[in-house]
Design an enzyme around this catalytic site. Structure first.
Site, PDB file in Angstrom:
ATOM      1  CD  GLU A 119      -2.865  -1.193   0.157  1.00  0.00           C
ATOM      2  OE1 GLU A 119      -3.020  -0.306  -0.880  1.00  0.00           O
ATOM      3  OE2 GLU A 119      -3.811  -2.028   0.020  1.00  0.00           O
ATOM      4  CG  HIS A 142      -4.328  -0.261   5.643  1.00  0.00           C
ATOM      5  ND1 HIS A 142      -5.808   0.054   5.608  1.00  0.00           N
ATOM      6  CD2 HIS A 142      -3.941  -1.402   5.307  1.00  0.00           C
ATOM      7  CE1 HIS A 142      -6.097  -1.251   5.075  1.00  0.00           C
ATOM      8  NE2 HIS A 142      -5.410  -2.226   4.742  1.00  0.00           N
ATOM      9  CG  HIS A 144      -7.494  -5.658   7.481  1.00  0.00           C
ATOM     10  ND1 HIS A 144      -6.909  -6.814   6.908  1.00  0.00           N
ATOM     11  CD2 HIS A 144      -6.992  -4.735   6.616  1.00  0.00           C
ATOM     12  CE1 HIS A 144      -6.131  -6.590   5.727  1.00  0.00           C
ATOM     13  NE2 HIS A 144      -6.282  -5.342   5.733  1.00  0.00           N
ATOM     14  CD  GLU A 172     -12.666  11.195  25.665  1.00  0.00           C
ATOM     15  OE1 GLU A 172     -11.768  11.383  25.308  1.00  0.00           O
ATOM     16  OE2 GLU A 172     -13.453  11.906  26.291  1.00  0.00           O
ATOM     17  CG  HIS A 213      -9.587  -3.491   2.731  1.00  0.00           C
ATOM     18  ND1 HIS A 213      -8.735  -3.644   1.333  1.00  0.00           N
ATOM     19  CD2 HIS A 213      -8.458  -3.552   3.838  1.00  0.00           C
ATOM     20  CE1 HIS A 213      -7.465  -3.767   1.792  1.00  0.00           C
ATOM     21  NE2 HIS A 213      -7.460  -3.654   3.075  1.00  0.00           N
TER      22      HIS A 213
HETATM   23  O1  2HA Z   1      -0.817  -5.265   3.346  1.00  0.00           O
HETATM   24  O2  2HA Z   1      -3.514  -4.795   4.381  1.00  0.00           O
HETATM   25  O3  2HA Z   1      -4.384  -3.623   2.072  1.00  0.00           O
HETATM   26  C1  2HA Z   1      -2.051  -6.057   3.284  1.00  0.00           C
HETATM   27  C2  2HA Z   1      -3.090  -5.070   3.336  1.00  0.00           C
HETATM   28  C3  2HA Z   1      -3.459  -4.651   2.095  1.00  0.00           C
HETATM   29 ZN    ZN Z   2      -5.658  -4.044   4.070  1.00  0.00          ZN
END
Ligand code: 2HA
Ligand code: ZN
Length: 277
Positions: A119, A142, A144, A172, A213
């Site tokens: 990414e 980033h 999940h 909050e 995602h």
């Molecule tokens: O790195 O999360 O979006 C793996 C991921 C791709």
């Molecule tokens: Zn991801």
């Protein structure tokens, strides 16, 4: 003779190791999920590394010239957050962007021919955008985050409505992200297009949801950025519990959210709350 300190003791490296471990422990980065990039100052790295020693050069497909000469510590492509603590040299890397913005130089880590996160376009475009808004913004994470992903199936994907729901789940929230969250359409990850769409949102917000995602968060420090994602994810978790308990019977009112914003000196994103009575 120049004595170099052990890089594993560097604060930024410790932060990367602890944050990836925390994200794994929280269940937000299964397998190779998630990625982090952290903009470093030359003086933070120079006590630990010979900056003239480039281990490898990796071409990149998009134009990163606005980040020319900048250093980052990044997670590796295909690497598991679970493993970072035990083997940082393989799972993390310190990189520098070349003057023309077309190549990155690996200065440490990414052993066994590793590459920076898949990414990287989104992270780099995000950094370029956030640095324009606030020159102190250095971290993009980033992950999940489970309940936020869940909400992208059950809640309308309208930024205003989504932000308002999150604000109302925990007192909050409006203080931590008064600008609300950005939401892009579902897109193929790892592409320049998703990078551009995310960076466009980052003009106005530090949290961008990728439906079905995960989430991107941006901030000045690792703690602040992690805390931002944690706060939104906690609200999403409460929302999930509220729904399973049978739905909202009472909530924080728009007037109370205005009062909170005033008390904490933040300006809520326009258009989310009803006007003050
Ligand atoms: O790195 O999360 O979006 C793996 C991921 C791709
Ligand atoms: Zn991801």
């Amino acid at each position: 003779m120049v004595v170099q300190l052990d890089i594993l003791s560097a604060k930024f490296l410790q932060e990367m190791m602890k944050t990836t471990a925390n994200l794994y422990r929280l269940g937000w980065d299964e397998r190779n999920g998630g990625n982090i990039t952290y903009l470093l100052k030359e003086e933070e790295i120079s006590p630990y590394l010979n900056l003239n020693h480039v281990i490898r050069r990796v071409p990149i497909k998009f134009d990163a010239s606005e980040l020319a000469g900048k250093y980052f510590i990044v997670t590796g492509s295909g690497k598991y957050f679970k493993n970072v603590m035990d083997d940082p040299e393989s799972n993390l890397g310190i990189i520098r962007v070349t003057k023309d913005g077309k190549t990155i130089e690996i200065l440490w880590g990414l052993e066994d021919n590793g590459f920076p996160t898949s990414e990287l376009p989104t992270h780099f475009m995000g950094h370029i955008q956030r640095l324009k808004v606030d020159p102190n913004h250095r971290v993009i994470i980033h992950c999940h985050a489970t309940h936020l992903i869940g909400m992208t199936f059950t809640h309308p994907l309208d930024e205003i409505a989504f932000s308002k729901t999150l604000w109302k789940m925990c007192t909050e929230c409006i203080v931590v992200f008064p600008e609300g969250v950005g939401i892009i359409p579902w897109m193929v990850p790892g592409t320049d297009s998703i990078g551009r769409a995310t960076a466009e949102k980052m003009k106005d917000v530090r949290l961008v949801l990728w439906p079905h995602h995960g989430i991107f968060g941006a901030g000045t420090t690792m703690d602040e950025t992690f805390g931002l994602i944690e706060t939104a994810e906690k609200a999403a978790q409460v929302y999930t519990i509220v729904c399973t308990q049978g739905g909202v019977k009472q909530t924080i009112t728009d007037q109370q959210l205005h009062d909170l914003a005033k008390a904490f000196g933040v300006v809520p994103r326009p258009g989310v709350l009803e006007l003050e009575s």
